[in-house]
Design a protein around this motif. Structure first.
Motif, short mmCIF file in Angstrom:
data_model
loop_
_atom_site.label_atom_id
_atom_site.label_comp_id
_atom_site.label_asym_id
_atom_site.label_seq_id
_atom_site.Cartn_x
_atom_site.Cartn_y
_atom_site.Cartn_z
N GLY A 1 0.80 -1.22 0.00
CA GLY A 1 0.00 0.00 0.00
C GLY A 1 0.83 1.26 0.00
N ALA A 2 0.15 2.37 -0.26
CA ALA A 2 0.83 3.65 -0.46
C ALA A 2 0.86 4.53 0.78
CB ALA A 2 0.13 4.42 -1.58
N ASP A 3 0.08 4.21 1.81
CA ASP A 3 -0.04 5.11 2.96
C ASP A 3 1.04 4.85 3.99
OD1 ASP A 3 -2.30 6.25 1.83
OD2 ASP A 3 -3.65 4.82 2.81
N ILE A 4 1.58 5.96 4.53
CA ILE A 4 2.53 5.91 5.64
C ILE A 4 2.13 6.98 6.64
CG2 ILE A 4 4.46 5.08 4.22
CD1 ILE A 4 5.49 8.01 4.18
N ALA A 5 2.75 6.96 7.82
CA ALA A 5 2.54 8.05 8.78
C ALA A 5 3.06 9.34 8.16
CB ALA A 5 3.27 7.75 10.09
N SER A 6 2.27 10.40 8.26
CA SER A 6 2.66 11.66 7.64
C SER A 6 4.02 12.13 8.15
CB SER A 6 1.59 12.73 7.94
OG SER A 6 1.85 13.90 7.21
N GLU A 7 4.87 12.56 7.21
CA GLU A 7 6.22 13.02 7.58
C GLU A 7 6.63 14.16 6.67
OE1 GLU A 7 8.69 9.57 7.07
OE2 GLU A 7 9.08 10.04 4.97
N PRO B 1 1.20 7.67 -4.90
CA PRO B 1 -0.04 7.32 -4.20
C PRO B 1 -0.55 5.94 -4.64
CG PRO B 1 -0.47 8.93 -5.92
CD PRO B 1 1.01 8.74 -5.88
N GLY B 2 -1.74 5.62 -4.19
CA GLY B 2 -2.28 4.28 -4.43
C GLY B 2 -2.47 3.91 -5.88
N ASN B 3 -2.62 4.90 -6.78
CA ASN B 3 -2.79 4.57 -8.20
C ASN B 3 -1.48 4.24 -8.91
OD1 ASN B 3 -1.57 7.05 -8.50
ND2 ASN B 3 -3.29 8.03 -9.56
N GLY B 4 -0.36 4.34 -8.17
CA GLY B 4 0.93 3.97 -8.74
C GLY B 4 1.53 4.98 -9.69
N LYS B 5 0.94 6.19 -9.80
CA LYS B 5 1.44 7.22 -10.71
C LYS B 5 2.27 8.25 -9.93
CE LYS B 5 -1.16 5.53 -14.08
NZ LYS B 5 -0.62 4.86 -15.27
N PRO B 6 3.54 8.43 -10.27
CA PRO B 6 4.40 9.34 -9.49
C PRO B 6 3.94 10.80 -9.55
CG PRO B 6 5.71 7.86 -10.86
CD PRO B 6 4.29 7.73 -11.32
N ILE B 7 4.22 11.53 -8.47
CA ILE B 7 3.98 12.97 -8.38
C ILE B 7 5.27 13.62 -7.89
CG2 ILE B 7 2.63 14.83 -7.34
CD1 ILE B 7 0.47 12.70 -6.72
N ILE B 8 5.83 14.54 -8.69
CA ILE B 8 7.02 15.27 -8.26
C ILE B 8 6.57 16.54 -7.54
CG2 ILE B 8 9.19 16.34 -8.95
CD1 ILE B 8 9.06 14.77 -11.55
N LEU B 9 6.92 16.68 -6.28
CA LEU B 9 6.50 17.84 -5.50
C LEU B 9 7.42 19.02 -5.76
CD1 LEU B 9 5.59 16.06 -2.15
CD2 LEU B 9 4.13 16.61 -4.10
N MET B 10 6.80 20.19 -5.98
CA MET B 10 7.55 21.36 -6.40
C MET B 10 7.46 22.49 -5.36
SD MET B 10 8.98 20.21 -9.06
CE MET B 10 9.74 21.72 -9.66
N ALA B 11 7.64 23.73 -5.80
CA ALA B 11 7.85 24.86 -4.89
C ALA B 11 6.71 25.06 -3.89
CB ALA B 11 8.06 26.13 -5.71
N ASP B 12 5.47 24.93 -4.32
CA ASP B 12 4.33 25.18 -3.45
C ASP B 12 3.81 23.91 -2.77
OD1 ASP B 12 4.45 27.83 -4.06
OD2 ASP B 12 2.58 27.93 -5.18
N ARG B 13 4.65 22.89 -2.71
CA ARG B 13 4.26 21.62 -2.08
C ARG B 13 3.87 21.84 -0.61
NH1 ARG B 13 8.14 21.15 1.37
NH2 ARG B 13 10.11 22.18 0.86
N GLN B 14 3.08 20.90 -0.09
CA GLN B 14 2.80 20.88 1.34
C GLN B 14 4.07 20.51 2.11
OE1 GLN B 14 2.03 18.71 -0.95
NE2 GLN B 14 1.62 16.65 -0.18
N THR B 15 4.09 20.77 3.41
CA THR B 15 5.30 20.52 4.19
C THR B 15 5.36 19.08 4.72
OG1 THR B 15 4.21 21.38 6.17
CG2 THR B 15 5.54 22.92 4.87
#
Length: 351
Positions: free
Chosen positions: A234-240, A250-264
Motif C-alpha cells: 500500500g501507499a499510505d505511511i505516517a505523515s512526515e 499514491p495508491g494509483n501507482g502514478k508518481p507525483i514530483i513535489l515542487m515549490a508550493d508543495r505541502q510541508t
C-alpha cells in the motif's frame, strides 16, 4: 514601504506572481518554501538589472502580462523565450524587445509579453525591485493560502505593482553572453526514503519507464502519467516531512514530483527525490513533456550541484555590456531619396 512608482497591470497573463528564491526556515510552522520554480533564470535576470540575486521578481506562467510604466524610467530584463512588444509613450512605432538583456523603459511605455515558448515559466526583473512588505522573511507568493507577494495572489488587470525606484540609474545596458545549459537526458534522483515500500519490479518500472507530465501540473507538483509503480503493502505511511523534489507514489501507482508550493508534510510513500541540480529543469516542464528517471548516489548529486553552481557563476561573471539597439525608421527610409543618380555603362554619362 513607500512606492516611488508603479507597474500598471493592463493584462495579467495566465499566472503571474511575485516570487523570490523561497521562504526558508518556516516549514516547522507548516509554511511551504514557495519561490521561483526555475531559480537559475530567476537569479540571472536579477543580475542583468544589477539587483541582488534574491530580489523579488515576476514569475510568468505560460502567458505573459502587459503593463504600463508609471515612473520616470524603469530598467527591466526578461528571462525566457517569448515575443515582447514595446509601445513607446511618444507614439513611435512599436518594436520588439530582446530577452536576456536589460532594457530601459520610460514613463507611459507599455510592454506586452506573449506566450512563453520554451518552458512553463519565464521571469521579469525590475531594477530596484518591488516596494512590497516581506512575509515571514520572503517576498514569495504562496497562492494556495493567499500569503506573501502582492496581496497573496497572482496579478490581475488593474493592479498597481509598487516600485522601489522612480528612475533607473544611468548605466549601460547588459546582456547574457551565453545560453543557460539546463542539461538533458533522464531526471536524476536519489532513491528513498521509502524505497523498501516498493517491489523490485516497481523500482525497475520507475527507472525504466517514460512518463508524461499531465495537465494537472502546477506549482505544487507535477502529476505524471505512465506505467504503474508497484507497492509492497500500500501507499499510505505516517505523515512526515517533505522536500522540494520528493516523488510521492499514491495508491494509483502514478508518481507525483513535489515542487515549490508543495505541502510541508505528506502521508504517501516516496520512492525517490529529484537532485537539486535537476529541479530547475523539472520546474520548467509543462503538460505533454516526457521524462525518465535515473538513480544516482548522494555523493554524485552533490558533485553535480557544485559543478552546476560553478557554471551559473560563469554565466553571471560573463554578463557583458549590450550592443546598442538600432531601430530603423521604415517610413523615413522609404521616402528618402537614397540614389543621387545612375550611370549608363555604355556611354559613361550620369542620368
Amino acid at each position: 514601504m513607500t512606492a516611488a512608482g508603479f507597474l500598471d497591470i493592463v493584462a495579467p497573463g495566465l499566472m503571474t506572481s511575485v516570487q523570490d528564491l523561497g521562504r526558508f526556515g518556516a516549514q516547522a510552522l507548516g509554511m511551504p518554501v514557495a519561490g521561483a520554480t526555475d531559480p537559475i533564470a530567476f537569479r540571472l535576470v536579477n543580475c542583468l538589472v544589477g539587483n541582488p540575486e534574491n530580489t523579488a521578481a515576476l514569475e510568468i506562467g505560460y502567458l505573459g502580462p502587459g503593463f504600463t510604466v508609471a515612473a520616470e524610467s524603469l530598467r527591466i530584463a526578461f528571462g525566457g523565450v517569448a515575443k515582447l512588444a514595446l509601445q513607446p509613450a511618444d507614439g513611435s512605432e512599436a518594436r520588439a524587445v530582446k530577452p536576456w538583456r536589460s532594457v530601459l523603459l520610460k514613463r507611459g511605455d507599455r510592454l506586452s509579453i506573449g506566450a512563453v515558448e520554451d518552458a512553463s515559466v519565464a521571469y521579469l526583473a525590475v531594477q530596484g525591485g518591488f516596494a512590497i512588505p516581506p512575509f515571514m522573511g520572503s517576498y514569495s507568493t504562496y497562492m494556495r493560502s493567499g500569503l506573501g507577494g502582492f496581496e497573496g495572489r497572482a496579478l490581475k488587470a488593474g493592479d498597481r505593482l509598487p516600485l522601489v525606484l522612480n528612475a533607473a540609474p544611468d548605466s549601460e545596458e547588459r546582456e547574457l553572453a551565453d545560453a543557460i545549459d539546463y542539461g538533458d537526458g533522464p531526471v536524476r534522483v536519489v532513491l528513498g526514503p521509502q524505497q523498501d515500500r516498493f517491489t523490485a519490479k516497481g523500482i525497475e518500472t520507475f527507472l525504466s519507464a517514460t512518463y508524461t507530465v499531465t495537465k494537472e501540473a502546477d506549482r505544487m507538483g507535477l502529476r505524471l502519467d505512465g506505467e504503474t509503480v508497484e507497492h509492497v503493502r500500500g501507499a499510505d505511511i505516517a505523515s512526515e516531512g517533505l522536500v522540494t523534489g520528493s516523488i510521492q507514489v499514491p495508491g494509483n501507482g502514478k508518481p507525483i514530483i513535489l515542487m515549490a508550493d508543495r505541502q510541508t508534510t505528506g502521508g504517501y510513500t516516496k520512492i525517490a527525490t529529484v537532485i537539486s541540480a535537476d529541479l530547475p529543469r523539472v520546474g520548467r516542464m509543462k503538460p505533454g513533456n516526457n521524462l525518465a528517471f535515473q538513480a544516482i548516489s548522494v555523493a554524485e548529486a552533490e558533485a553535480i550541484r557544485r559543478t552546476q553552481e560553478q557554471g551559473i557563476r560563469r554565466l553571471i561573471d560573463g554578463i557583458r555590456t549590450a550592443m546598442p539597439d538600432v531601430w530603423l525608421d521604415l517610413d523615413a527610409l522609404y521616402t528618402a531619396n537614397l540614389i543621387s543618380g545612375a550611370v549608363d555603362a555604355p556611354s559613361g554619362h550620369w542620368k
